[in-house]
Design a protein around this motif. Structure first.
Motif, PDB file in Angstrom:
ATOM      1  N   ARG A 215       1.009  -1.284   0.115  1.00 26.89           N
ATOM      2  CA  ARG A 215       0.049   0.001  -0.002  1.00 26.89           C
ATOM      3  C   ARG A 215       0.906   1.280   0.013  1.00 26.89           C
ATOM      4  NH1 ARG A 215      -4.689  -1.724   4.356  1.00 26.89           N
ATOM      5  NH2 ARG A 215      -6.024  -2.814   2.784  1.00 26.89           N
ATOM      6  N   LYS A 216       1.931   1.140   0.907  1.00 31.43           N
ATOM      7  CA  LYS A 216       2.856   2.499   0.758  1.00 31.43           C
ATOM      8  C   LYS A 216       3.342   2.731  -0.847  1.00 31.43           C
ATOM      9  CE  LYS A 216       6.922   4.252   3.441  1.00 31.43           C
ATOM     10  NZ  LYS A 216       7.692   4.623   2.262  1.00 31.43           N
ATOM     11  N   ARG A 217       3.931   1.593  -1.271  1.00 32.26           N
ATOM     12  CA  ARG A 217       4.376   1.848  -2.657  1.00 32.26           C
ATOM     13  C   ARG A 217       3.169   2.224  -3.528  1.00 32.26           C
ATOM     14  NH1 ARG A 217       8.877  -1.493  -3.894  1.00 32.26           N
ATOM     15  NH2 ARG A 217       8.748  -0.316  -6.149  1.00 32.26           N
ATOM     16  N   ILE A 218       2.095   1.896  -3.429  1.00 34.36           N
ATOM     17  CA  ILE A 218       0.984   2.274  -4.177  1.00 34.36           C
ATOM     18  C   ILE A 218       0.645   3.756  -4.156  1.00 34.36           C
ATOM     19  CG2 ILE A 218      -1.484   1.810  -4.767  1.00 34.36           C
ATOM     20  CD1 ILE A 218      -1.107  -1.044  -4.520  1.00 34.36           C
ATOM     21  N   ALA A 219       0.645   4.056  -2.917  1.00 35.12           N
ATOM     22  CA  ALA A 219       0.478   5.616  -2.663  1.00 35.12           C
ATOM     23  C   ALA A 219       1.356   6.446  -2.887  1.00 35.12           C
ATOM     24  CB  ALA A 219       0.105   5.751  -0.966  1.00 35.12           C
ATOM     25  N   GLU A 220       2.603   5.954  -3.170  1.00 30.50           N
ATOM     26  CA  GLU A 220       3.700   6.931  -3.511  1.00 30.50           C
ATOM     27  C   GLU A 220       3.850   7.139  -5.123  1.00 30.50           C
ATOM     28  OE1 GLU A 220       7.127   5.031  -1.408  1.00 30.50           O
ATOM     29  OE2 GLU A 220       6.700   6.125   0.423  1.00 30.50           O
ATOM     30  N   ARG A 221       3.318   6.292  -5.904  1.00 28.91           N
ATOM     31  CA  ARG A 221       3.168   6.495  -7.209  1.00 28.91           C
ATOM     32  C   ARG A 221       2.597   7.833  -7.814  1.00 28.91           C
ATOM     33  NH1 ARG A 221       0.070   0.958  -8.641  1.00 28.91           N
ATOM     34  NH2 ARG A 221       1.916  -0.609  -7.930  1.00 28.91           N
TER      35      ARG A 221
END
Length: 254
Positions: free
Chosen positions: A9-15
């Protein structure tokens, strides 16, 4: 595993947030344009995660477009701002009809009798993992932002309710004492609305909220985000409890 889900989720939100999604929000989601920059950035992250995890299913010939998904995700995720959540953990799919849909309604009467018949709905939430929405009603509600009605807020409030607070950091759910105080105030106001409905007394809240406590929570959520000043003026105690639960004060957006 939770740590892996949190990492993903952190990776997705940082896109980078897609420009096309930003344009949809600016044009078609009025709530987005009244948020401050910090809240906009948080909402974008929530939308990205929501769209990565939830499945959209068209019904009765409806076509699911990027615009449809972004608008639904935006209003659903407004309810998640300012606290940690598990993104509606019991929800897997959103079914979208072009307009109102018909379901078989079952009502349990006194004496063990059961009445059944068709019921026309604009939205429906199930603890079995689905939310059903009428797109006509979604469109109407997004264009009428201060009438106290929003089918997305309503049905996703049900999802929060049926999740039992799983993964939600709301202060109301921190301990039994907080929850007991919250539940006492909501139940008192639910019973008052039931009396208003029974005796046809005037009420700010939609009397559909008198159906049962879960409908009351969904209805007051709609009013909290759509008519916050009116709700506060009418019932500051109830408004403050909703503000504690959602960790938001929609009056500042008006």
């Amino acid at each position: 595993m939770f740590w892996l889900k949190k990492y993903k989720r952190k990776r997705i939100a940082e896109r980078p947030f897609p420009d096309t999604w930003e344009n949809i929000l600016q044009t078609d989601a009025a709530i987005y344009n009244i948020l401050n920059d910090e809240d906009k950035a948080e909402l974008q992250g929530h939308i990205s995660i929501f769209l990565a995890e939830k499945y959209f299913e068209p019904c009765r010939g409806f076509v699911i477009t990027e615009r449809v998904k972004v608008i639904i995700a935006a209003y659903a995720c407004v309810l998640l701002l300012h606290r940690q959540t598990d993104y509606y953990p019991g929800l897997y799919s959103i079914l979208v009809y072009p307009d109102a849909f018909i379901t078989n309604h079952k009502e349990y009467l006194d004496g063990g009798l059961i009445a059944e018949g068709p019921e026309v709905l604009s939205g429906q939430s199930s603890h079995r993992g689905t939310v059903v929405l009428s797109w006509d009603d979604v469109e109407y509600d997004r264009l009428n932002i201060n009438d106290g009605r929003n089918v997305i807020y309503h049905e996703f409030a049900h999802q929060i309710d049926t999740s039992g607070g799983k993964g939600d950091s709301s202060i109301v759910l921190k301990n039994n004492a907080n929850f007991a105080a919250w539940a006492k105030i909501l139940y008192k106001n639910y019973m008052k609305l039931r009396d208003d409905a029974e005796f046809d007394a005037p009420s700010l809240l939609d009397k559909y909220g008198a159906t049962d406590p879960s409908e009351f929570f969904a209805v007051v959520t709609e009013f909290f985000f759509e008519k916050p000043i009116e709700l506060y003026d009418d019932n500051p105690q109830l408004y403050n409890e909703l503000m504690r639960f959602y960790n938001e004060d929609p009056i500042i957006f008006v």
